[in-house]
Design a protein around this motif. Structure first.
Motif, PDB file in Angstrom:
ATOM      1  N   ASP A  56     -66.827   6.615  61.347  1.00 12.03           N
ATOM      2  CA  ASP A  56     -68.150   6.936  61.047  1.00 12.03           C
ATOM      3  C   ASP A  56     -68.438   8.170  62.551  1.00 12.03           C
ATOM      4  N   ILE A  57     -68.499   9.154  61.643  1.00 12.46           N
ATOM      5  CA  ILE A  57     -68.724  10.751  62.987  1.00 12.46           C
ATOM      6  C   ILE A  57     -70.232  10.957  62.432  1.00 12.46           C
ATOM      7  N   LYS A  58     -70.584  11.644  63.847  1.00 12.44           N
ATOM      8  CA  LYS A  58     -71.693  12.805  63.662  1.00 12.44           C
ATOM      9  C   LYS A  58     -71.521  14.018  63.176  1.00 12.44           C
ATOM     10  N   LEU A  59     -73.039  14.543  62.325  1.00 13.71           N
ATOM     11  CA  LEU A  59     -72.428  15.710  61.767  1.00 13.71           C
ATOM     12  C   LEU A  59     -72.050  17.693  62.686  1.00 13.71           C
ATOM     13  N   THR A  60     -72.697  16.784  63.441  1.00 17.35           N
ATOM     14  CA  THR A  60     -72.243  18.172  64.536  1.00 17.35           C
ATOM     15  C   THR A  60     -70.234  18.282  64.862  1.00 17.35           C
ATOM     16  N   THR A  61     -69.803  16.585  64.789  1.00 14.36           N
ATOM     17  CA  THR A  61     -68.490  16.500  65.422  1.00 14.36           C
ATOM     18  C   THR A  61     -67.775  17.300  64.206  1.00 14.36           C
ATOM     19  N   PHE A  62     -68.363  16.613  62.321  1.00 19.08           N
ATOM     20  CA  PHE A  62     -67.418  16.805  61.227  1.00 19.08           C
ATOM     21  C   PHE A  62     -68.034  18.563  61.329  1.00 19.08           C
ATOM     22  N   LEU A  63     -68.774  18.900  61.658  1.00 19.72           N
ATOM     23  CA  LEU A  63     -68.819  21.044  61.231  1.00 19.72           C
ATOM     24  C   LEU A  63     -67.924  20.654  62.369  1.00 19.72           C
ATOM     25  N   LYS A  64     -68.553  21.256  63.509  1.00 24.58           N
ATOM     26  CA  LYS A  64     -67.113  21.386  64.273  1.00 24.58           C
ATOM     27  C   LYS A  64     -65.780  21.317  63.639  1.00 24.58           C
ATOM     28  N   ILE A  65     -65.232  20.115  63.300  1.00 24.68           N
ATOM     29  CA  ILE A  65     -63.951  20.184  62.889  1.00 24.68           C
ATOM     30  C   ILE A  65     -64.048  21.213  61.771  1.00 24.68           C
ATOM     31  N   ALA A  66     -64.814  21.346  60.878  1.00 26.73           N
ATOM     32  CA  ALA A  66     -64.795  22.003  59.618  1.00 26.73           C
ATOM     33  C   ALA A  66     -64.541  23.635  60.308  1.00 26.73           C
TER      34      ALA A  66
END
Length: 114
Positions: free
Chosen positions: A72-82
């Motif tokens: 379960d990750i934060k949206l900001t973390t997901f966006l950085k990885i993407a």
């Protein structure tokens, strides 16, 4: 469509339980996130350290995501990885397209990317 006397499958029986359905839905979303992260990385041989550096994250955070330890990750973390993999996120509703990113529209990184 099922016939009246046809027996239910195990899945159908289990999904009648609100507790089971809630747990199933939660775990399915977590599985979906792992699959999405895996799909983004396909064909890109970034090491954990390289990805972490590009995304501005700690290598342990990236490793835990890759291994499924963190689901379960934060949206900001997901966006950085993407973004480290070259992807961007966009919300779409009919003809409306709203870009979503970890960089603000006024930042130099945003201007270079757009």
């Amino acid at each position: 469509m099922k016939k009246k006397n046809e027996p239910m499958s195990t899945y159908e029986r289990e999904m009648q339980s609100p507790e089971f359905k809630q747990a199933f839905d939660r775990e399915y979303r977590e599985f979906g996130l792992q699959e999405l992260l895996l799909s983004m990385s396909e064909g890109d041989e970034k090491s954990v350290r390289s990805l972490a550096r590009e995304a501005g994250l700690h290598p342990n955070a990236v490793q835990n995501l890759r291994s499924g330890k963190t689901n379960d990750i934060k949206l900001t973390t997901f966006l950085k990885i993407a973004e480290a993999y070259g992807y961007s996120l966009e919300l779409v509703k009919g003809e409306v397209h709203i870009p979503v990113g970890s960089k603000s529209p006024g930042s130099e990184e945003y201007q270079l990317a757009h």
